[in-house]
Design an enzyme around this catalytic site. Structure first.
Site, PDB file in Angstrom:
ATOM      1  N   THR A 145     -32.948 -44.825 -89.646  1.00 41.99           N
ATOM      2  CA  THR A 145     -33.200 -45.523 -88.384  1.00 41.99           C
ATOM      3  C   THR A 145     -33.631 -46.967 -88.614  1.00 41.99           C
ATOM      4  O   THR A 145     -34.267 -47.280 -89.636  1.00 41.99           O
ATOM      5  CB  THR A 145     -34.301 -44.785 -87.588  1.00 41.99           C
ATOM      6  N   SER A 187     -43.894 -44.195 -85.166  1.00 43.11           N
ATOM      7  CA  SER A 187     -44.154 -42.829 -84.673  1.00 43.11           C
ATOM      8  C   SER A 187     -44.080 -41.889 -85.868  1.00 43.11           C
ATOM      9  O   SER A 187     -43.583 -42.274 -86.940  1.00 43.11           O
ATOM     10  CB  SER A 187     -43.102 -42.405 -83.639  1.00 43.11           C
ATOM     11  N   TYR A 189     -42.121 -39.401 -86.107  1.00 44.48           N
ATOM     12  CA  TYR A 189     -40.681 -39.262 -86.406  1.00 44.48           C
ATOM     13  C   TYR A 189     -40.200 -40.392 -87.315  1.00 44.48           C
ATOM     14  O   TYR A 189     -39.571 -40.156 -88.348  1.00 44.48           O
ATOM     15  CB  TYR A 189     -39.854 -39.234 -85.106  1.00 44.48           C
ATOM     16  N   HIS A 190     -40.490 -41.649 -86.896  1.00 48.75           N
ATOM     17  CA  HIS A 190     -40.012 -42.777 -87.706  1.00 48.75           C
ATOM     18  C   HIS A 190     -40.627 -42.727 -89.109  1.00 48.75           C
ATOM     19  O   HIS A 190     -39.985 -43.094 -90.088  1.00 48.75           O
ATOM     20  CB  HIS A 190     -40.348 -44.103 -87.019  1.00 48.75           C
ATOM     21  N   LYS A 193     -38.633 -40.832 -91.601  1.00 50.56           N
ATOM     22  CA  LYS A 193     -37.461 -41.550 -92.120  1.00 50.56           C
ATOM     23  C   LYS A 193     -37.855 -42.499 -93.251  1.00 50.56           C
ATOM     24  O   LYS A 193     -37.058 -42.773 -94.142  1.00 50.56           O
ATOM     25  CB  LYS A 193     -36.780 -42.327 -90.994  1.00 50.56           C
TER      26      LYS A 193
HETATM   27  P1  NAD Z   1     -29.842 -34.293 -82.299  1.00 54.35           P
HETATM   28  O1  NAD Z   1     -31.195 -33.721 -82.186  1.00 54.35           O
HETATM   29  O2  NAD Z   1     -28.960 -34.282 -81.108  1.00 54.35           O
HETATM   30  O3  NAD Z   1     -29.052 -33.562 -83.495  1.00 54.35           O
HETATM   31  C1  NAD Z   1     -29.676 -33.107 -84.666  1.00 54.35           C
HETATM   32  C2  NAD Z   1     -29.039 -31.788 -85.054  1.00 54.35           C
HETATM   33  O4  NAD Z   1     -29.647 -31.313 -86.260  1.00 54.35           O
HETATM   34  C3  NAD Z   1     -29.262 -30.706 -83.992  1.00 54.35           C
HETATM   35  O5  NAD Z   1     -28.047 -30.058 -83.696  1.00 54.35           O
HETATM   36  C4  NAD Z   1     -30.275 -29.753 -84.619  1.00 54.35           C
HETATM   37  O6  NAD Z   1     -30.118 -28.429 -84.202  1.00 54.35           O
HETATM   38  C5  NAD Z   1     -29.978 -29.937 -86.123  1.00 54.35           C
HETATM   39  N1  NAD Z   1     -31.128 -29.663 -87.003  1.00 54.35           N
HETATM   40  C6  NAD Z   1     -32.383 -30.191 -86.930  1.00 54.35           C
HETATM   41  N2  NAD Z   1     -33.159 -29.665 -87.912  1.00 54.35           N
HETATM   42  C7  NAD Z   1     -32.373 -28.798 -88.606  1.00 54.35           C
HETATM   43  C8  NAD Z   1     -32.601 -27.938 -89.708  1.00 54.35           C
HETATM   44  N3  NAD Z   1     -33.801 -27.836 -90.267  1.00 54.35           N
HETATM   45  N4  NAD Z   1     -31.571 -27.182 -90.172  1.00 54.35           N
HETATM   46  C9  NAD Z   1     -30.353 -27.258 -89.591  1.00 54.35           C
HETATM   47  N5  NAD Z   1     -30.073 -28.043 -88.532  1.00 54.35           N
HETATM   48  C10 NAD Z   1     -31.084 -28.801 -88.041  1.00 54.35           C
HETATM   49  O7  NAD Z   1     -30.011 -35.790 -82.857  1.00 54.35           O
HETATM   50  P2  NAD Z   1     -28.960 -36.973 -82.892  1.00 54.35           P
HETATM   51  O8  NAD Z   1     -29.245 -37.893 -81.793  1.00 54.35           O
HETATM   52  O9  NAD Z   1     -27.595 -36.433 -83.080  1.00 54.35           O
HETATM   53  O10 NAD Z   1     -29.411 -37.694 -84.233  1.00 54.35           O
HETATM   54  C11 NAD Z   1     -28.834 -37.315 -85.480  1.00 54.35           C
HETATM   55  C12 NAD Z   1     -29.466 -38.132 -86.587  1.00 54.35           C
HETATM   56  O11 NAD Z   1     -29.258 -39.523 -86.328  1.00 54.35           O
HETATM   57  C13 NAD Z   1     -30.978 -37.920 -86.674  1.00 54.35           C
HETATM   58  O12 NAD Z   1     -31.357 -37.804 -88.009  1.00 54.35           O
HETATM   59  C14 NAD Z   1     -31.548 -39.175 -86.052  1.00 54.35           C
HETATM   60  O13 NAD Z   1     -32.785 -39.479 -86.633  1.00 54.35           O
HETATM   61  C15 NAD Z   1     -30.491 -40.213 -86.352  1.00 54.35           C
HETATM   62  N6  NAD Z   1     -30.458 -41.281 -85.345  1.00 54.35           N
HETATM   63  C16 NAD Z   1     -30.208 -40.985 -84.027  1.00 54.35           C
HETATM   64  C17 NAD Z   1     -30.194 -42.019 -83.089  1.00 54.35           C
HETATM   65  C18 NAD Z   1     -29.954 -41.764 -81.613  1.00 54.35           C
HETATM   66  O14 NAD Z   1     -30.082 -42.714 -80.816  1.00 54.35           O
HETATM   67  N7  NAD Z   1     -29.601 -40.565 -81.200  1.00 54.35           N
HETATM   68  C19 NAD Z   1     -30.411 -43.330 -83.500  1.00 54.35           C
HETATM   69  C20 NAD Z   1     -30.658 -43.588 -84.858  1.00 54.35           C
HETATM   70  C21 NAD Z   1     -30.681 -42.554 -85.770  1.00 54.35           C
HETATM   71  N1  USQ Z   2     -38.367 -47.252 -73.282  1.00 60.94           N
HETATM   72  C1  USQ Z   2     -38.586 -47.682 -71.986  1.00 60.94           C
HETATM   73  N2  USQ Z   2     -38.297 -46.819 -70.994  1.00 60.94           N
HETATM   74  C2  USQ Z   2     -37.768 -45.577 -71.199  1.00 60.94           C
HETATM   75  C3  USQ Z   2     -37.529 -45.154 -72.520  1.00 60.94           C
HETATM   76  C4  USQ Z   2     -37.849 -46.030 -73.545  1.00 60.94           C
HETATM   77  O1  USQ Z   2     -39.025 -48.794 -71.745  1.00 60.94           O
HETATM   78  O2  USQ Z   2     -37.527 -44.865 -70.224  1.00 60.94           O
HETATM   79  C5  USQ Z   2     -38.664 -48.157 -74.405  1.00 60.94           C
HETATM   80  C6  USQ Z   2     -39.600 -47.544 -75.445  1.00 60.94           C
HETATM   81  O3  USQ Z   2     -40.961 -47.729 -75.086  1.00 60.94           O
HETATM   82  C7  USQ Z   2     -39.166 -48.305 -76.689  1.00 60.94           C
HETATM   83  C8  USQ Z   2     -37.682 -48.559 -76.478  1.00 60.94           C
HETATM   84  O4  USQ Z   2     -37.458 -48.403 -75.076  1.00 60.94           O
HETATM   85  O5  USQ Z   2     -39.798 -49.552 -76.735  1.00 60.94           O
HETATM   86  C9  USQ Z   2     -36.762 -47.624 -77.242  1.00 60.94           C
HETATM   87  O6  USQ Z   2     -37.094 -46.269 -76.949  1.00 60.94           O
HETATM   88  P1  USQ Z   2     -36.013 -45.106 -77.181  1.00 60.94           P
HETATM   89  O7  USQ Z   2     -36.619 -43.834 -76.735  1.00 60.94           O
HETATM   90  O8  USQ Z   2     -34.718 -45.516 -76.587  1.00 60.94           O
HETATM   91  O9  USQ Z   2     -35.794 -45.166 -78.770  1.00 60.94           O
HETATM   92  P2  USQ Z   2     -36.690 -44.660 -79.993  1.00 60.94           P
HETATM   93  O10 USQ Z   2     -37.890 -43.924 -79.584  1.00 60.94           O
HETATM   94  O11 USQ Z   2     -36.899 -45.826 -80.894  1.00 60.94           O
HETATM   95  O12 USQ Z   2     -35.738 -43.623 -80.720  1.00 60.94           O
HETATM   96  C10 USQ Z   2     -34.306 -43.634 -80.658  1.00 60.94           C
HETATM   97  C11 USQ Z   2     -33.818 -42.302 -81.202  1.00 60.94           C
HETATM   98  C12 USQ Z   2     -34.193 -42.192 -82.684  1.00 60.94           C
HETATM   99  C13 USQ Z   2     -33.673 -43.399 -83.433  1.00 60.94           C
HETATM  100  C14 USQ Z   2     -34.148 -44.700 -82.810  1.00 60.94           C
HETATM  101  C15 USQ Z   2     -33.439 -45.902 -83.400  1.00 60.94           C
HETATM  102  O13 USQ Z   2     -34.377 -41.214 -80.464  1.00 60.94           O
HETATM  103  O14 USQ Z   2     -33.623 -41.001 -83.222  1.00 60.94           O
HETATM  104  O15 USQ Z   2     -34.100 -43.358 -84.769  1.00 60.94           O
HETATM  105  O16 USQ Z   2     -33.777 -44.691 -81.399  1.00 60.94           O
HETATM  106  S1  USQ Z   2     -34.475 -47.310 -83.465  1.00 60.94           S
HETATM  107  O17 USQ Z   2     -35.109 -47.487 -82.172  1.00 60.94           O
HETATM  108  O18 USQ Z   2     -33.607 -48.423 -83.779  1.00 60.94           O
HETATM  109  O19 USQ Z   2     -35.466 -47.067 -84.458  1.00 60.94           O
END
Ligand code: NAD
Ligand code: USQ
Length: 412
Positions: A145, A187, A189-190, A193
């Protein structure tokens, strides 16, 4: 190429699996379906109706004539099954999406903090150990991320791709060193990563694993050319306060007449990428792995940056939606600049899909089609970074009730 897609049932993993299958790669999905189970726990559902994974795979076979394999394995806890699968499948590459990916969910409670760390760190470490243990030579492409860099640390300096060149003062003069960019997670979560990054550095150095870490921005959009082919292939669309991400949430909120939920001043700047570019980037990364012995290759997987308030204003101008300024439930900088290098993907042929009215309406159309599935009580983010940051019940009610007044056509 034979590709094992970990987390292939998720928002990014499913369209990537279809895209790679369509491009002639041989795909097996590993997933424990935990994302679907979290929806049940949170009493929310994808706005789009997603059918069981078995039905998704059957539909893909009917539409494309191609098979996708599926194994139900928990990557974090079923190490022996993972190792056996790698030995049997002998994949050329593993794409690793399988982590708990929502920052708000990771901050909900001590249970979700611990679950996120246990799940994500063990999942990544199990994969790296299993590759080393089995001797399977697969290249690893991991979804990291942009949030590992943090926001505002570098001021107006562009964020490099993974590594930073620094000068270390010594009595004999400055030494130049390349280091992993300092981690500054916002967070739990972050934070997982940033821990993944250290695991990658060690296994690349010690065991010669070939690892690409994609520092991805916020993914928006829903459909790709493959998921659009049949309603049973539709991608998931999260809109709730934990899993919905900002741009898709604003588009959905506009479509159903809910005020756009800006946190704080909306001065937060973030990096974005459309889901169609996510799937292309994965294929580009698979085709360009590092060599054994090299440090992990880090690519910034984003195409543009936007300020949250600018996004809200843009969507409000197009749709007439109201903007609600809510107390920010997160501990994050109110305002930040963000300039990001993404030269490597551009050099490798990525043609960025950028924000345009057409694309925005693709999402609002989806949101409009499935608005009857929206649970308005789940829209406002309730997970707070520290006790005492909760939005007051009165304000929640005021904003949550607003759709009834302002929905297009007068109905929520
Ligand atoms: P998602 O939650 O929709 O998909 C994740 C998938 O992984 C799910 O299907 C879940 O069931 C599976 N999973 C989780 N833990 C597992 C485990 N222990 N064993 C087997 N399967 C497991 O998430 P997404 O939005 O598709 O994101 C995928 C990846 O991309 C994540 O690692 C996330 O951090 C990264 N990412 C997502 C975004 C975004 O905006 N969605 C942005 C940046 C990075
Ligand atoms: N935000 C608002 N209003 C909302 C939702 C979010 O103002 O209704 C703000 C949040 O406070 C934050 C920003 O928008 O400042 C982004 O929030 P987000 O929920 O869109 O994104 P984030 O929590 O950072 O997480 C998402 C994905 C995560 C991925 C990350 C990429 O869930 O898996 O890693 O985006 S990044 O942000 O580039 O780190």
């Amino acid at each position: 190429m034979r590709v094992l897609v970990l987390g292939g049932d998720g928002f990014c993993g499913w369209p990537t699996s279809l895209y790679l299958s369509d491009r002639g790669h041989d795909i097996t999905i590993l997933d424990n379906l935990s994302r679907r189970k979290i929806d049940i726990d949170l009493e929310v559902d994808s706005l789009t109706p997603i059918v069981p994974l078995g039905d998704r795979i059957k539909a893909w076979r009917a539409v494309s004539g191609r098979d996708i394999g599926f194994v139900h394995v928990d990557l974090a806890t079923e190490y022996d099954r993972l190792a056996a699968l790698l030995t049997e499948l002998q994949p050329d590459a593993v794409v690793h999406f399988a982590e708990q990916r929502a920052a708000p969910y990771s901050m909900r409670s001590q249970q979700t903090k611990r679950y996120t760390v246990d799940n994500n760190v063990r999942a990544t470490h199990n994969l790296l150990t299993a590759l080393t243990d089995t001797g399977v030579q697969a290249a690893v492409v991991h979804l990291g991320t942009m949030g590992v860099y943090g926001y505002g640390w570098s001021g107006s300096a562009p964020i490099p791709e993974g590594y930073l060149t620094v000068k270390v003062p010594t009595p004999d003069g400055d030494l130049e060193r390349e280091i992993l960019h300092p981690a500054n997670p916002g967070s739990v979560y972050h934070m997982t990563k940033t821990l993944d990054q250290l695991l990658f550095a060690f296994y690349a150095k010690n065991d010669g694993l070939r690892i690409t870490d994609l520092h991805q921005g916020i993914v928006w959009g829903t459909q790709t050319n493959q998921t659009i082919g049949d309603e049973r292939l539709i991608n998931r669309f999260d809109y709730d306060g934990d899993y919905g991400t900002v741009l898709n949430r604003f588009l959905m909120q506009a479509a159903i007449g809910h005020p756009l939920t800006v946190h704080g001043t909306g001065g937060q700047t973030r990096a974005f990428i459309h889901i169609k570019d996510t799937v292309r980037c994965i294929e580009i990364a698979l085709s360009n792995p590092p060599q054994a012995g090299e440090k992990p290759l880090v690519l910034n997987q984003m195409t543009e940056t936007h300020r949250v308030l600018d996004l809200a204003k843009l969507i409000s101008d197009i749709t007439g939606a109201d903007i609600a300024y809510l107390p920010n439930p997160r501990r994050e900088a109110e305002e930040n600049e963000l300039i990001v290098r993404n030269d490597q993907f551009l050099a490798l042929g990525l043609e960025p899909t950028t924000l345009s009215e057409g694309l925005l309406s693709e999402v609002t159309d989806i949101a409009d089609r499935y608005r009857h599935r929206a649970d308005l009580r789940k829209i406002i983010a309730r997970s707070v970074w520290k006790a005492g940051m909760e939005t007051s019940d009165d304000l929640m009610t005021e904003v949550a009730d607003a759709p009834a007044r302002s929905a297009p056509g007068g109905e929520a």
